[in-house]
Scaffold this active site. Structure first.
Site, PDB file in Angstrom:
ATOM      1  N   CYS A   1      50.264  34.647 115.320  1.00 47.71           N
ATOM      2  CA  CYS A   1      50.673  33.861 114.374  1.00 47.71           C
ATOM      3  C   CYS A   1      51.591  33.305 113.096  1.00 47.71           C
ATOM      4  CB  CYS A   1      49.553  32.893 115.144  1.00 47.71           C
ATOM      5  SG  CYS A   1      47.671  32.795 114.875  1.00 47.71           S
TER       6      CYS A   1
ATOM      7  N   ARG B   1      46.314  31.043 116.358  1.00 51.67           N
ATOM      8  CA  ARG B   1      47.022  31.072 117.803  1.00 51.67           C
ATOM      9  C   ARG B   1      46.793  31.543 118.634  1.00 51.67           C
ATOM     10  NH1 ARG B   1      51.744  27.395 115.766  1.00 51.67           N
ATOM     11  NH2 ARG B   1      51.400  28.848 114.130  1.00 51.67           N
TER      12      ARG B   1
END
Lengths: 129, 284
Positions: free
Chosen positions: B240, B245
């Protein structure tokens, strides 16, 4: 300390709460932070909303509001741009977290400048031919 | 009945946590994006472990060394045998990130509270502002199978060149390269926008429900297998912006769908988008 500020951020006045749209959102913040700048005479009036789930940014916003409300545009522009670093927040919060906070301050300054300019412009229309 | 997760033991419910609040074999760990949330309220007895201040080295861009990890566990009342349950804000991003970091050091029993901090509060579960003190433990770091769960830029380049599955779990605008809103933040920004060639965009949030709980196996399979075309035997890399994430996506693929070969590229876009000579693709 930021947490104490976060707890006492006043809610937005109703007339502004309806205008929480993109144009009042501080884009630099990952959390939805909304900022409104007005002038009462020479004195700045700041209103803001930041989520309770983001107490760090909420606390910083509350601190700016308490510190700057009633100030003149000149005073607002005098606030050092590196306020966040000067407060030692970078060390406490880490580099990645403070980016939004600096963004709030820059937004206060640019909005204040804009609001002050709008105020000093002559009213539109009716200009002599 | 719905199909069970591949490793159902790593997901615990709020009821389970309530039943184990005073279990000395269990330590609850809160990991949040906003560091002050823990001070506002946390699960009684939970300790705070900050992804940045606690888990990352403050000089080198890397995780802390094993000695510091041992010290962190010792002061948090965690032994090598402790069941560590992570939870946090943002649908457990940071909880998954801390989980992943604990696995780098080889901590055996890590779990995630389904729904995270928000669901716990929404359900009116007990909270506290008291910071617990636990007697220091002896913690010796076992060492994790780092090469199996973490990948560095050279590996990612080879992976991309070989056309192996790459998942970009950022938002669609970050993926296309449209979004780069970092003008005043040179320490944060990337000099190029876009994605690693060959990556498919699956925003992390698609793996979780509105209430922060993880989606069912059937729903996850329809996203990752039917739509994206992954197979359990695939060698997958997820990334990410800074690897937070994508730790959630790593967690989902590894533990909920049971993929044995998933690695997180924690250098992610803040490295790749600044890397001289790195190939980049733009657009959808």
């Amino acid at each position: 300390m930021l947490l104490d500020f976060a707890r006492r951020l006043p809610p937005l006045p109703e007339r502004l709460a309806a205008h929480k749209d993109a144009s009042h959102r501080v884009e630099e913040c990952q959390s939805p932070v909304y900022l409104f700048v007005e002038f009462i005479g020479d004195q700045i009036a700041l209103y803001a909303d930041a989520p309770i789930e983001a107490p760090t940014v909420r606390g910083f916003v509350a601190l700016l509001l308490e510190g700057l409300n009633g100030a003149t545009l000149e005073d607002v522009l005098k606030v050092p741009n590196d306020l966040v670093e000067r407060c030692g927040l970078t060390e406490i919060l880490g580099m990645l977290r403070v980016r939004g906070l600096g963004g709030v301050l820059r937004r206060v300054k640019s909005e204040a400048t804009r609001a002050a300019m709008a105020r000093s412009e002559p009213p539109a229309g009716g200009a002599p031919a | 009945m719905a199909e069970a997760y591949a490793h159902p033991e790593v997901i615990v419910s709020a009821d389970w946590v309530v039943a184990h609040l005073n279990d000395p074999k269990v330590r609850i760990v809160e990991s949040d994006e906003d560091i002050l949330l823990y001070d506002l309220a946390h699960i009684p007895g939970a300790v705070r472990i900050d992804w940045q201040g606690d888990l990352q080295d403050q000089l080198v861009r890397d995780y802390i060394n094993p000695e510091k990890f041992a010290a962190l566990c010792s002061r948090s009342g965690i032994t090598p045998d402790t069941t560590v349950v992570f939870y946090g804000d943002k649908s457990n991003w940071w909880a998954c990130y801390a989980f992943w970091a604990f696995k780098l050091f080889g901590h055996a029993d890590c779990r995630v509270l389904n729904g995270g901090r928000k669901l716990w509060l929404d359900q009116g579960r007990p909270t506290s502002t008291e910071v617990p003190k636990y007697p220091a433990t002896q913690y010796s770091v076992k060492g994790g199978d780092v090469a199996r769960i973490r990948i560095f830029r050279d590996g990612v380049l080879a992976h991309s060149n070989s056309g192996l599955p790459l998942l970009d779990v950022r938002s669609p605008k970050e993926f296309t390269g449209e979004k780069l809103h970092m003008e005043d933040y040179p320490q944060e920004g990337a000099l190029r926008g876009g994605h690693i060639p060959g990556a498919k965009n699956v925003p992390w949030s698609r793996a979780v429900n509105e209430d922060g709980t993880f989606k069912s196996v059937a729903e996850l399979k329809s996203i990752f297998e039917t739509e994206i075309g992954l197979k359990p035997s695939d060698n997958v890399v997820a990334y990410c912006r800074i690897g937070e994430r994508s730790s959630l996506t790593w967690f989902v693929l590894t533990y909920l769908l049971g993929y044995p070969q998933v690695r997180n590229y924690d250098g992610s876009w803040t490295e790749w988008g600044n890397l001289v000579g790195a190939p980049i693709a733009k657009g959808a």
